[in-house]
Design an enzyme around this catalytic site. Structure first.
Site, mmCIF file in Angstrom:
data_model
loop_
_atom_site.group_PDB
_atom_site.id
_atom_site.type_symbol
_atom_site.label_atom_id
_atom_site.label_comp_id
_atom_site.label_asym_id
_atom_site.label_seq_id
_atom_site.Cartn_x
_atom_site.Cartn_y
_atom_site.Cartn_z
ATOM 1 N N GLU A 28 36.549 38.227 39.048
ATOM 2 C CA GLU A 28 35.966 37.039 39.679
ATOM 3 C C GLU A 28 34.547 36.797 39.172
ATOM 4 O O GLU A 28 34.005 37.579 38.372
ATOM 5 C CB GLU A 28 36.020 37.213 41.203
ATOM 6 C CG GLU A 28 37.469 37.324 41.677
ATOM 7 C CD GLU A 28 37.644 37.393 43.182
ATOM 8 O OE1 GLU A 28 36.652 37.605 43.905
ATOM 9 O OE2 GLU A 28 38.800 37.222 43.631
ATOM 10 N N GLU B 36 47.010 38.432 35.699
ATOM 11 C CA GLU B 36 48.011 38.119 34.674
ATOM 12 C C GLU B 36 47.331 37.664 33.385
ATOM 13 O O GLU B 36 47.776 37.983 32.278
ATOM 14 C CB GLU B 36 48.949 37.007 35.166
ATOM 15 C CG GLU B 36 49.801 37.393 36.355
ATOM 16 C CD GLU B 36 49.140 37.095 37.708
ATOM 17 O OE1 GLU B 36 47.899 37.165 37.800
ATOM 18 O OE2 GLU B 36 49.889 36.794 38.647
HETATM 19 N N1 THU Z 1 45.013 36.350 41.785
HETATM 20 C C1 THU Z 1 45.527 37.022 40.710
HETATM 21 O O1 THU Z 1 44.791 37.709 39.988
HETATM 22 N N2 THU Z 1 46.849 36.917 40.451
HETATM 23 C C2 THU Z 1 47.733 36.249 41.232
HETATM 24 O O2 THU Z 1 48.925 36.296 40.960
HETATM 25 C C3 THU Z 1 47.269 35.468 42.378
HETATM 26 C C4 THU Z 1 45.818 35.504 42.649
HETATM 27 C C5 THU Z 1 43.597 36.511 42.093
HETATM 28 C C6 THU Z 1 42.711 35.343 41.831
HETATM 29 C C7 THU Z 1 41.545 35.642 42.745
HETATM 30 O O3 THU Z 1 40.654 36.534 42.084
HETATM 31 C C8 THU Z 1 42.166 36.377 43.914
HETATM 32 O O4 THU Z 1 43.438 36.815 43.458
HETATM 33 C C9 THU Z 1 42.328 35.529 45.155
HETATM 34 O O5 THU Z 1 42.943 34.335 44.864
#
Ligand code: THU
Length: 140
Positions: free
Chosen positions: A46, A57
């Protein structure tokens, strides 16, 4: 459970442990199995400028491409809880880019690695736009 799926779940869990998710507090790990049998992992990263965050992913796909691989046969995603952490719309498109014509398996795991959902890239993104659509336009 197959040894291969076990290895993918472990790789995804290890990646989740490395996630940088101070804002959402929603760490995610992903593992990709390629046609050659190798596994590539990624975690979400993030950013204080929230929209710039990257999904797990996306990181795994980058690792795969950097290793010179292009065909995804299976993706495992593991979130922090027991509500299935299904890939966001953008990641569905990114997975689709490297999925073979028959699609790839997608397995979503819960907190402790238990399988919550087994699906595939076609189900996650029906009637998708992919490389062939672009080539078709270029051929005209
Ligand atoms: N997120 C992922 O990394 N992969 C997913 O399949 C869904 C959401 C992350 C994005 C963000 O950093 C956090 O999860 C909350 O949305």
């Amino acid at each position: 459970m197959t040894d291969q799926l076990d290895a993918m779940i472990k790789a995804a869990r290890d990646a989740r442990d490395l996630a940088y998710a101070p804002y959402s507090k929603h760490p995610v790990g992903a593992a990709i199995l390629t046609r050659s049998g190798h596994i590539y992992a990624g975690c979400n990263v993030e950013n204080a400028a929230y929209p710039l965050g990257a999904c797990a992913e996306t990181g795994a796909i980058s690792a795969m491409v950097m290793a010179g691989e292009r065909i995804i046969d299976h993706v495992v995603v593991i979130g922090p809880g027991d509500v299935a952490c299904t890939p966001c719309g953008g990641c569905r498109q990114k997975i689709r880019e490297f999925a073979p014509a028959e699609g790839c398996k997608v397995t979503i795991c819960g907190r402790d690695g238990q399988v919550l959902l087994e699906t595939d890239s076609h189900a996650l993104l029906p009637y998708s736009f992919g490389p062939d659509n672009v080539h078709e336009m270029q051929d005209e």
